[in-house]
Write an enzyme that holds these catalytic residues in place. Structure first.
Site, PDB file in Angstrom:
ATOM      1  N   GLY A   1       0.856  -1.179   0.000  1.00  0.00           N
ATOM      2  CA  GLY A   1       0.000   0.000   0.000  1.00  0.00           C
ATOM      3  C   GLY A   1       0.889   1.225   0.000  1.00  0.00           C
ATOM      4  O   GLY A   1       1.931   1.243  -0.652  1.00  0.00           O
TER       5      GLY A   1
ATOM      6  N   ALA B   1       5.158  -2.282   0.164  1.00  0.00           N
ATOM      7  CA  ALA B   1       5.426  -1.377   1.282  1.00  0.00           C
ATOM      8  C   ALA B   1       5.933  -2.133   2.508  1.00  0.00           C
ATOM      9  O   ALA B   1       6.766  -1.626   3.266  1.00  0.00           O
ATOM     10  CB  ALA B   1       4.165  -0.590   1.637  1.00  0.00           C
TER      11      ALA B   1
END
Length: 273
Positions: free
Chosen positions: A118, A152
């Site tokens: 993300g 991420a």
């Protein structure tokens, strides 16, 4: 004695043409242990009910539940449902940390940790806000529980998030990350496309700009479909594509799956002041 750390750092959660974690599910099962349905409940229990923490250097075969950290996306409930469905299909229970009333305690009791992709800035800020940086480091580097990251989640496993591809939509108190490895990673690494007319900087140019600054660590550009397996002081490139390694002051080099990157884990890795 070497580090007990066990890491699976994945470039991307979804590969074109496949489903969520589909391209790396065999690597996940090998990393966490073979498919186990014994003790798996029909519905995942709350994170507060996670089992007692494993002792250091526990066998990966003991992993039955994974603690998921969905902080990189805004809709944490939906993200947890996606991850839970996938991990249960592989034979593991999944507890999402955002469902716990005490995130620190959830980390302390976790058998394995998975941080999904993300926005890296949003993710790192949430880790700081919930006082999880030290706790995750301790569980992984001292207690030896398995850590998985994708995108991420791979970025925050490194020295810093300086080489993320994401926009700074929020401001973490520091760009320093978990530091589970002494170098940086650029997930979703893209090669220049000579046929495109886009005149913006290439990924390689941006990483080279980072290395114009002093005392910057190596950066491993992981193409989609690639992951880095770290076991103690050994690191091996896995997956179906390759990686590009950037060392300050040197030309980038190409590496195929199977490459031994253990030298990047040592204190004497090739940093150039």
């Amino acid at each position: 004695m070497g580090s007990p750390r066990r890491l699976l750092l994945i470039s991307n959660s979804t590969l074109h043409g496949g489903g969520y974690l589909g391209h790396c599910q065999q690597h996940i099962q090998s990393f966490l242990g073979s498919k186990r349905r014994a003790g798996l409940r029909e519905r995942s229990a709350p994170a507060s009910a996670a089992p007692t923490a494993l002792s250091p250097l526990s066998s990966p075969r003991n992993v039955r539940r994974v603690l998921f950290i969905p902080y990189a996306l805004h809709d944490r409930d939906a993200y947890a449902r996606t991850a839970r469905e996938k991990f249960e299909s592989l034979g593991y229970g999944l507890d999402s940390i955002h469902e716990s009333c005490d995130p620190v305690e959830a980390v302390r009791k976790s058998e394995a940790i998975f941080i999904g992709g993300g926005n890296t800035f949003r993710l790192l800020k949430a880790l700081y806000d919930n006082c999880l940086i030290h706790e995750i480091r301790k569980r992984v580097l001292e207690d030896g529980i398995p850590y998985m990251g994708s995108s991420a989640g791979t970025n925050v496993a490194t020295v810093s998030i300086n080489t993320t591809n994401d926009m700074p939509i929020v401001y973490p108190p520091s760009l320093q990350a978990l530091g589970l490895v002494p170098f940086n990673i650029n997930p979703h690494y893209l090669d220049p496309d000579i046929k495109r007319t886009h005149m913006g900087e290439t990924r390689e140019e941006r990483i080279c700009q980072y290395h114009e600054e002093p005392n910057t660590p190596p950066v491993l550009g992981l193409r989609e479909g690639t992951m880095l397996l770290v076991e103690g002081d050994n690191a091996t490139l896995q997956g179906v594509t390759g990686a590009r390694l950037f060392l300050r002051g040197k030309k980038p080099t190409e590496h195929e799956p199977g490459t031994d990157f253990s030298f990047l884990l040592t204190d004497s890795n090739p940093l150039n002041p």
